[in-house]
Design a protein around this motif. Structure first.
Motif, PDB file in Angstrom:
ATOM      1  N   ASN A  35       0.760   1.107  -3.787  1.00  0.00           N
ATOM      2  CA  ASN A  35       2.160   0.940  -4.178  1.00  0.00           C
ATOM      3  C   ASN A  35       3.107   1.255  -3.023  1.00  0.00           C
ATOM      4  OD1 ASN A  35       1.730   0.083  -6.793  1.00  0.00           O
ATOM      5  ND2 ASN A  35       1.807   2.137  -7.679  1.00  0.00           N
ATOM      6  N   TYR A  36       2.824   2.340  -2.312  1.00  0.00           N
ATOM      7  CA  TYR A  36       3.689   2.707  -1.188  1.00  0.00           C
ATOM      8  C   TYR A  36       3.559   1.712  -0.041  1.00  0.00           C
ATOM      9  CZ  TYR A  36       5.279   7.053  -3.214  1.00  0.00           C
ATOM     10  OH  TYR A  36       5.908   7.967  -4.020  1.00  0.00           O
ATOM     11  N   ILE A  37       2.352   1.192   0.159  1.00  0.00           N
ATOM     12  CA  ILE A  37       2.190   0.145   1.183  1.00  0.00           C
ATOM     13  C   ILE A  37       3.069  -1.049   0.846  1.00  0.00           C
ATOM     14  CG2 ILE A  37       0.572  -1.553   2.125  1.00  0.00           C
ATOM     15  CD1 ILE A  37      -1.620   0.616   1.855  1.00  0.00           C
ATOM     16  N   GLY A  38       3.078  -1.456  -0.424  1.00  0.00           N
ATOM     17  CA  GLY A  38       3.915  -2.577  -0.853  1.00  0.00           C
ATOM     18  C   GLY A  38       5.389  -2.290  -0.664  1.00  0.00           C
ATOM     19  N   LEU A  39       5.835  -1.087  -1.036  1.00  0.00           N
ATOM     20  CA  LEU A  39       7.251  -0.724  -0.876  1.00  0.00           C
ATOM     21  C   LEU A  39       7.662  -0.739   0.590  1.00  0.00           C
ATOM     22  CD1 LEU A  39       7.520   2.258  -3.415  1.00  0.00           C
ATOM     23  CD2 LEU A  39       8.436  -0.047  -3.703  1.00  0.00           C
ATOM     24  N   TYR A  40       6.835  -0.153   1.429  1.00  0.00           N
ATOM     25  CA  TYR A  40       7.156  -0.101   2.857  1.00  0.00           C
ATOM     26  C   TYR A  40       7.136  -1.504   3.474  1.00  0.00           C
ATOM     27  CZ  TYR A  40       6.138   4.919   2.339  1.00  0.00           C
ATOM     28  OH  TYR A  40       6.129   6.233   1.936  1.00  0.00           O
ATOM     29  N   ALA A  41       6.193  -2.337   3.028  1.00  0.00           N
ATOM     30  CA  ALA A  41       6.066  -3.680   3.602  1.00  0.00           C
ATOM     31  C   ALA A  41       7.284  -4.543   3.294  1.00  0.00           C
ATOM     32  CB  ALA A  41       4.798  -4.350   3.085  1.00  0.00           C
ATOM     33  N   ILE A  42       7.912  -4.344   2.144  1.00  0.00           N
ATOM     34  CA  ILE A  42       9.116  -5.108   1.818  1.00  0.00           C
ATOM     35  C   ILE A  42      10.216  -4.806   2.838  1.00  0.00           C
ATOM     36  CG2 ILE A  42      10.969  -5.426   0.119  1.00  0.00           C
ATOM     37  CD1 ILE A  42       8.868  -4.853  -2.062  1.00  0.00           C
ATOM     38  N   VAL A  43      10.361  -3.519   3.186  1.00  0.00           N
ATOM     39  CA  VAL A  43      11.354  -3.133   4.198  1.00  0.00           C
ATOM     40  C   VAL A  43      10.949  -3.668   5.567  1.00  0.00           C
ATOM     41  CG1 VAL A  43      12.649  -1.222   5.215  1.00  0.00           C
ATOM     42  CG2 VAL A  43      11.786  -1.032   2.875  1.00  0.00           C
ATOM     43  N   ALA A  44       9.666  -3.550   5.894  1.00  0.00           N
ATOM     44  CA  ALA A  44       9.177  -4.016   7.197  1.00  0.00           C
ATOM     45  C   ALA A  44       9.352  -5.525   7.335  1.00  0.00           C
ATOM     46  CB  ALA A  44       7.712  -3.631   7.380  1.00  0.00           C
TER      47      ALA A  44
END
Length: 600
Positions: A35-44
């Protein structure tokens, strides 16, 4: 069809794994990490667009994550409003803030730009921590779960699909955007604003638009984060988080959309493991992973500046995603000027740089269907004259007029993008291409102003792939111009892999894509072999026969004398001679200043 399925096999496998992850008895820790990977990837992903593609470094994206998170948290806890209304409110607040901040910050360049992003990131962070109604540094608690189609997403396992579906939609939309007319304009920013403006791109406005788009992605991530955590405080939205987001994009490959997911996954997993291992290894607690990240960043910038994704791409090289159609509806074209009409008029043009007069009261004209050569020794002011005509430099005094809509109109003082819109296109003394883009896409940049959408609607249409007919016409035009100049067999080669002579011909094809009536060529024969020069001369004569007017700067005297109808000779910024090539060859002042003196 079989080739298509093989090409998308890795993507299908990736989506299948994602789909099965919450269904299988996967440890809750893995789900949380994903979940955190997905959240961070949206910003990235937003940083891939802004920094990797647009060349605009930002350390402040975490602040926009905070705007999205605090907007929905405040409305849902204080007024009991739906999280979906909180999403819309967050996007609205972020848009207003990004327009205001971007309108100021995106004018900065060099090291001032990242410093500017640090300043507003810190400002928003301390704003979150000092506002009473946002709970100051304690933040807001009791944030409700998102209700989707009657399903309460009240756990990480239930939120998983929403996070990753939004990420994959954002990824697909961004890929669509980059393979479109506005996407090519955005990529042209990284090659310097002069070329992009000369092709009609409003670089200042495009910078603000991609800044807003990256901010909106960060805001969506903040909305998801708030309803996943169910409580927020200012800490995750500080400068350290902003640096980590940028690091994720750089590690994965800031110029590649899939690099955002790769970098986010690597750093999230690595950070978690380092936080467990390092205190045990060193026998003390602390944020030691930050030191490791710093060392990794230095090594990455030394060894793999393009990130890690390009290395994975080499394992399965993909065919070009942007391909030219075999046929399409022809784009509208300007009618050429009537014979003997004055197309360009230079009237006592002067350009001063401090006490240096680079162009000194130059006056000459170009007639319709005429090839005029502007010659002179190095440093005579020829390229400066070109830059004055095309709006790269402002005049100190005098006037420049161009025939548009059948009458001479003043163009001095206009920016480059408005001058090319009137029908003047150019090449550059030093080749300006996007080396990693295909030959086809480089030429298609020249057709930027021939699209039917403005910048805002063009970006929206591109994200949703509603611009297929326009793209087909633009790419077909680019293909047609490449075939016209003899580069039709190199459509999908990287522009940076071409020989210098081919790159100069490529620039001519790009200029022709602008649909000009006046073509300005700055040393087009430089770097060409004899046969290539002969082919170029044939092309320019063909363009002249079609009614094109051409003004060129060139040092190859044999090429110029055999091609031009009229010559203007400059020395030290002033005109020293003008006339037919045969007369110029006999002019004493020209022989003395340019051709090496008079034979005894």
């Amino acid at each position: 069809m079989r080739h298509l399925s093989v090409r998308f096999l890795p993507l299908i496998a990736f989506i299948a794994i994602l789909g099965l992850l919450p269904i299988l008895p996967t440890p809750e820790f893995w789900i949380t990490l994903a979940n955190y990977i997905g959240l961070y990837a949206i910003v990235a992903l937003g940083l891939v667009l802004l920094t990797g593609v647009g060349g605009l470094t930002s350390f402040g994206q975490a602040a926009f994550v905070g705007l999205g998170a605090y907007s929905t948290a405040y409305l849902s806890t204080q007024f009991g409003l739906s999280p979906w209304i909180g999403l819309l409110a967050g996007l609205g607040v972020t848009t207003v803030a990004a327009l205001a901040i971007g309108g100021i910050t995106m004018r900065l360049s060099g090291h001032f730009l990242p410093l500017g992003t640090i300043a507003w990131a810190l400002s928003l962070y301390f704003l979150f921590g000092n506002l009473e109604f946002l709970g100051k540094y304690d933040g807001l608690n009791g944030i409700p779960a998102i209700n989707l189609l009657g399903i309460e997403l009240d756990s990480g396992r239930k939120m998983f699909y929403l996070i990753w579906v939004i990420l994959l939609i954002a990824l697909a939309g961004l890929q669509n955007l980059l393979n479109s007319r506005p996407g090519r304009a955005i990529r042209a920013l990284n090659g310097g604003g002069v070329m992009a403006e000369a092709m009609g791109v409003n670089t200042a406005w495009i910078k603000v638009l991609i800044f807003v788009l990256a901010a909106l992605m960060a805001s969506v991530s903040g909305w998801l984060y708030a309803h996943l955590q169910r409580s927020i405080s200012p800490t995750p939205f500080g400068l350290n988080a902003g640096i980590e987001y940028l690091f994720m994009a750089v590690v994965g490959g800031a110029g590649y959309v899939w690099g955002a997911i790769l970098g986010s996954a690597l750093l999230t997993v690595l950070k978690d493991q380092l936080q467990s291992w390092l205190p045990k290894l060193l026998g003390a607690s602390g944020n030691f992973e930050t030191i490791v990240f710093g060392i990794l960043m230095v090594l990455l910038l030394q060894r793999a500046r393009d990130g890690l994704w390009p290395y994975l791409r080499k394992l399965a090289p993909a065919k070009p995603t942007v391909r030219a159609p075999e046929s399409a509806t022809a784009l509208p074209a300007r009618s050429k000027h009537a014979d003997a009409a004055v197309v360009l008029e230079i009237d006592r043009a002067r350009k001063k740089f401090g006490g240096l007069v680079a162009v000194n009261d130059m006056s000459f004209s170009v007639e319709a269907g005429q090839i005029v050569g502007l010659i002179g020794p190095n440093g005579a002011g020829k390229s400066t004259m070109f830059n004055l005509v095309t709006g790269v430099l402002p005049l100190t005094s005098g006037a420049i007029r161009f025939r548009a809509q059948q009458e001479l109109q003043q163009i001095s003082g206009l920016p480059s993008r408005r001058i090319v819109a009137r029908g003047i296109a150019r090449t550059f003394q030093h080749v300006r291409l996007m080396s990693s883009m295909s030959v086809l896409e480089n030429v298609a940049i020249g057709a930027h102003l021939r699209g039917s959408h403005n910048d805002v609607s063009g970006i929206a249409a591109s994200l949703l792939r509603l611009n297929r007919a326009e793209e087909k016409a633009l790419l077909f035009e680019a293909r047609k111009q490449l075939e016209r100049v003899g580069l039709g067999h190199l459509l999908y080669e990287e522009a940076g892999s071409l020989a210098l002579g081919q790159q100069r011909i490529l620039e001519i094809a790009r200029a022709l894509c602008c649909d000009p009536t006046l073509l300005l060529l700055d040393e087009p024969a430089a770097g060409l072999r004899y046969q290539e020069k002969q082919a170029l001369a044939v092309l320019l004569r063909k363009l002249k026969a079609e009614g094109m007017s051409i003004l060129l700067v060139e040092h190859d005297m044999d090429f110029v004398m055999n091609l031009t109808d009229h010559l203007v000779v400059m020395e030290f910024g002033s005109k020293i001679a003008e006339g037919l090539p045969a007369a110029i060859q006999q002019d004493l002042a020209v022989l003395e200043a340019y051709l090496g003196g008079i034979d005894e």
